[in-house]
Write a protein that holds these residues in place. Structure first.
Motif, PDB file in Angstrom:
ATOM      1  N   ASN A   1       0.851  -1.188   0.000  1.00  0.00           N
ATOM      2  CA  ASN A   1       0.000   0.000   0.000  1.00  0.00           C
ATOM      3  C   ASN A   1       0.886   1.238   0.000  1.00  0.00           C
ATOM      4  OD1 ASN A   1      -1.304   2.332   1.379  1.00  0.00           O
ATOM      5  ND2 ASN A   1      -3.102   1.003   1.288  1.00  0.00           N
ATOM      6  N   ARG A   2       0.649   2.112  -0.954  1.00  0.00           N
ATOM      7  CA  ARG A   2       1.531   3.265  -1.118  1.00  0.00           C
ATOM      8  C   ARG A   2       1.536   4.185   0.101  1.00  0.00           C
ATOM      9  NH1 ARG A   2       1.859   7.365  -6.269  1.00  0.00           N
ATOM     10  NH2 ARG A   2      -0.116   8.121  -5.480  1.00  0.00           N
ATOM     11  N   SER A   3       0.409   4.400   0.714  1.00  0.00           N
ATOM     12  CA  SER A   3       0.333   5.324   1.851  1.00  0.00           C
ATOM     13  C   SER A   3       0.993   4.723   3.093  1.00  0.00           C
ATOM     14  CB  SER A   3      -1.117   5.649   2.206  1.00  0.00           C
ATOM     15  OG  SER A   3      -1.842   5.950   1.045  1.00  0.00           O
ATOM     16  N   THR A   4       0.635   3.496   3.391  1.00  0.00           N
ATOM     17  CA  THR A   4       1.143   2.894   4.628  1.00  0.00           C
ATOM     18  C   THR A   4       2.508   2.255   4.439  1.00  0.00           C
ATOM     19  OG1 THR A   4       0.159   0.747   4.128  1.00  0.00           O
ATOM     20  CG2 THR A   4      -1.236   2.332   5.291  1.00  0.00           C
ATOM     21  N   GLN A   5       2.878   2.002   3.186  1.00  0.00           N
ATOM     22  CA  GLN A   5       4.113   1.271   2.881  1.00  0.00           C
ATOM     23  C   GLN A   5       4.100  -0.123   3.514  1.00  0.00           C
ATOM     24  OE1 GLN A   5       6.995   2.272   0.937  1.00  0.00           O
ATOM     25  NE2 GLN A   5       5.624   3.869   0.219  1.00  0.00           N
ATOM     26  N   ARG A   6       2.897  -0.646   3.764  1.00  0.00           N
ATOM     27  CA  ARG A   6       2.738  -1.976   4.367  1.00  0.00           C
ATOM     28  C   ARG A   6       2.198  -2.954   3.324  1.00  0.00           C
ATOM     29  NH1 ARG A   6       5.198  -3.220   8.421  1.00  0.00           N
ATOM     30  NH2 ARG A   6       3.660  -4.803   8.933  1.00  0.00           N
ATOM     31  N   PRO A   7       2.441  -4.255   3.544  1.00  0.00           N
ATOM     32  CA  PRO A   7       1.890  -5.265   2.643  1.00  0.00           C
ATOM     33  C   PRO A   7       0.374  -5.167   2.591  1.00  0.00           C
ATOM     34  CG  PRO A   7       3.475  -6.265   4.140  1.00  0.00           C
ATOM     35  CD  PRO A   7       3.274  -4.859   4.600  1.00  0.00           C
ATOM     36  N   VAL A   8      -0.165  -5.523   1.446  1.00  0.00           N
ATOM     37  CA  VAL A   8      -1.604  -5.450   1.269  1.00  0.00           C
ATOM     38  C   VAL A   8      -2.056  -6.741   0.585  1.00  0.00           C
ATOM     39  CG1 VAL A   8      -1.512  -4.305  -0.988  1.00  0.00           C
ATOM     40  CG2 VAL A   8      -3.431  -3.861   0.524  1.00  0.00           C
ATOM     41  N   SER A   9      -3.245  -7.211   0.940  1.00  0.00           N
ATOM     42  CA  SER A   9      -3.759  -8.427   0.309  1.00  0.00           C
ATOM     43  C   SER A   9      -4.434  -8.066  -1.006  1.00  0.00           C
ATOM     44  CB  SER A   9      -4.761  -9.127   1.227  1.00  0.00           C
ATOM     45  OG  SER A   9      -5.543 -10.035   0.461  1.00  0.00           O
ATOM     46  N   LEU A  10      -3.902  -8.603  -2.099  1.00  0.00           N
ATOM     47  CA  LEU A  10      -4.498  -8.333  -3.402  1.00  0.00           C
ATOM     48  C   LEU A  10      -5.916  -8.899  -3.439  1.00  0.00           C
ATOM     49  CD1 LEU A  10      -3.471  -7.082  -6.137  1.00  0.00           C
ATOM     50  CD2 LEU A  10      -3.446  -9.423  -6.977  1.00  0.00           C
ATOM     51  N   LYS A  11      -6.049 -10.078  -2.881  1.00  0.00           N
ATOM     52  CA  LYS A  11      -7.334 -10.775  -2.891  1.00  0.00           C
ATOM     53  C   LYS A  11      -8.423  -9.926  -2.235  1.00  0.00           C
ATOM     54  CE  LYS A  11      -9.308 -15.281  -1.733  1.00  0.00           C
ATOM     55  NZ  LYS A  11      -9.030 -16.584  -1.084  1.00  0.00           N
ATOM     56  N   LYS A  12      -8.063  -9.323  -1.118  1.00  0.00           N
ATOM     57  CA  LYS A  12      -9.034  -8.563  -0.338  1.00  0.00           C
ATOM     58  C   LYS A  12      -9.275  -7.168  -0.915  1.00  0.00           C
ATOM     59  CE  LYS A  12      -9.825  -7.271   4.492  1.00  0.00           C
ATOM     60  NZ  LYS A  12      -9.143  -7.198   5.792  1.00  0.00           N
ATOM     61  N   HIS A  13      -8.183  -6.494  -1.289  1.00  0.00           N
ATOM     62  CA  HIS A  13      -8.312  -5.082  -1.650  1.00  0.00           C
ATOM     63  C   HIS A  13      -8.430  -4.814  -3.150  1.00  0.00           C
ATOM     64  CE1 HIS A  13      -7.869  -3.729   2.439  1.00  0.00           C
ATOM     65  NE2 HIS A  13      -6.901  -4.611   2.598  1.00  0.00           N
ATOM     66  N   TYR A  14      -8.013  -5.760  -3.966  1.00  0.00           N
ATOM     67  CA  TYR A  14      -8.134  -5.593  -5.415  1.00  0.00           C
ATOM     68  C   TYR A  14      -8.740  -6.871  -6.005  1.00  0.00           C
ATOM     69  CZ  TYR A  14      -5.172  -1.569  -4.597  1.00  0.00           C
ATOM     70  OH  TYR A  14      -4.667  -0.377  -4.134  1.00  0.00           O
ATOM     71  N   PRO A  15      -9.962  -7.199  -5.577  1.00  0.00           N
ATOM     72  CA  PRO A  15     -10.557  -8.490  -5.950  1.00  0.00           C
ATOM     73  C   PRO A  15     -10.693  -8.703  -7.460  1.00  0.00           C
ATOM     74  CG  PRO A  15     -12.204  -7.032  -4.955  1.00  0.00           C
ATOM     75  CD  PRO A  15     -10.869  -6.391  -4.743  1.00  0.00           C
ATOM     76  N   LYS A  16     -10.947  -7.642  -8.194  1.00  0.00           N
ATOM     77  CA  LYS A  16     -11.109  -7.797  -9.641  1.00  0.00           C
ATOM     78  C   LYS A  16      -9.792  -8.210 -10.307  1.00  0.00           C
ATOM     79  CE  LYS A  16     -13.454  -5.399 -12.967  1.00  0.00           C
ATOM     80  NZ  LYS A  16     -14.194  -4.278 -13.604  1.00  0.00           N
TER      81      LYS A  16
END
Lengths: 161, 161, 161, 161
Positions: D120-135
């Motif tokens: 995640n660009r703002s938090t610089q933390r890992p992000v779940s693609l499945k959860k946050h970019y489901p498409k």
């Protein structure tokens, strides 16, 4: 690769898509990379008039850069589709200069110039283009003339036969 | 990193060792890479006078390049130990210019210039250095003055306190 | 350039300061540039053991890369002062491998490996290091041995006489 | 840009012409530059399936590289017209891997792999693609499935609507 008129005279245009590698932490393209695009532009220029930079090198003719400059008008950005337009500016027995214009759509984002010397690969000494590469010399002369009178429309047909 | 006088005036010198990555198939350094060395030179300049380019950026001041040029006198080669000498050429409220000289031992192998604008990172608009960064502005003014009268000998002591 | 022990065995460490040119719009160093630093590392390694990469090339020995990899642990940033630690991993008659560790202060930020073949510059064919460069071969063997038994402390004294 | 089958499964191919800037004094392309071409390859891959790397970044999703490797089989040379073929190798909630093959005509000259994390660009933390970019997640899953059963022939029609 397409040919279009910039001001008057003959020019060759080629496309580059901006790479992530070419950006810097300012979020735009790092300034030195425009000079790489100029190289892409003059390579396309030579190919368009029927010459290959690589083949010329293999025949023993090197073109070291002796002067280069760039004016940055609008920053280029990642994924931009740019057009580099290259035009011959001057040729003498010992050197040649190109003029470059970089466009994003209709916007001129940078202009630049390079001057290259002619050097013999074996001797690493200056070489006269006029004397040693008369065909290329003549071709470049015609292109230059075309710049001033606007006669040249399609260099490939005229010069690369 | 060492300080020496180039012509008159204050300058900062820094070393670079030529990398294999920087060469091209002509067996010398590719022309665009000299502009990277200029960057190394002006970074050293800022550090020497007590500023960090990175810290200035973090404070919101960007320095996009608006003009750059280089004259190539002698080709730089792999493993060369080069000295880049950087000198302030001009400063106005909206831009600053540096002059670079690249030496291999006593031989001047290239010279160049860059001009940078001052831009606010948030607004991406021009910013007046004089108004918004008065301390840096004053420091650069003194360095410029030193260029003309030769008074400045050790900028760090004078300016970076 | 300083020598220190990484795990067991002989290694050579060298410094790089991160350049603006090496960053990308993510605000960190672009991933391909770590491989340039590996080159800086192995160049330092050769120099430390009394050889010059450039001189070896001039004697006709090329070291094309046949395999390279990098693991990125922590992003490198502009103005970081990094230490690249290079260690010989394996040598055979036809190739050699280096292991690299990149540190920012005490933090390991990346590790990598490269494998290079030995090629004769004139013939562009593989060449046996053992047969054609026995002195370098022997030197590298001793360094490798030192890796396993921890005997080698200062390679320069032992090998570059 | 054209699509073809590499082994089984879906892949995207794109062209690069080798630049002079990319060569080194060995007369071939410097090894780090292949990783730039891999970037060109995965950019083309995203565009082909209806996504823009740049747009994803602007939406706050970064893809830092955490692992990269390349095997060099035949040296690339100046003016070569290369085809980079990119194929999805694996996707998990936290990372994705691409496989690259670089061809000159019918000759495979290099292969490589990269693994990228989702940040995640703002938090610089890992992000779940499945959860946050489901498409995007679903699209990549289908492409992966296509790799194993050879069903996917034209991803654009299927996935980018």
């Amino acid at each position: 690769m397409r040919v279009k008129k910039v001001s008057q005279g003959y020019s060759v245009s080629t496309k580059v898509a901006v790479r992530y590698a070419e950006t810097d932490q300012m979020g735009v393209v790092y300034y030195a990379n425009y000079f790489v695009w100029f190289e892409v532009g003059r390579n396309a220029y030579f190919q368009r008039i029927g010459y290959s930079y690589k083949a010329l090198e293999e025949q023993g003719l090197l073109f070291p850069i002796i002067e280069a400059s760039c004016r940055y008008l609008v920053p280029a950005q990642y994924e931009d589709q740019l057009i580099i337009t290259t035009q011959l500016l001057a040729v003498s027995a010992s050197r040649l200069s190109f003029l470059y214009s970089i466009f994003r759509d209709e916007t001129l984002i940078a202009t630049g110039q390079t001057t290259q010397a002619f050097v013999n690969r074996s001797t690493q000494r200056p070489v006269s283009l006029k004397k040693h590469y008369p065909k290329l010399w003549e071709c470049l002369q015609k292109l230059l003339a075309g710049n001033s009178n606007g006669v040249v429309n399609n260099a490939r047909e005229d010069f690369s036969g």
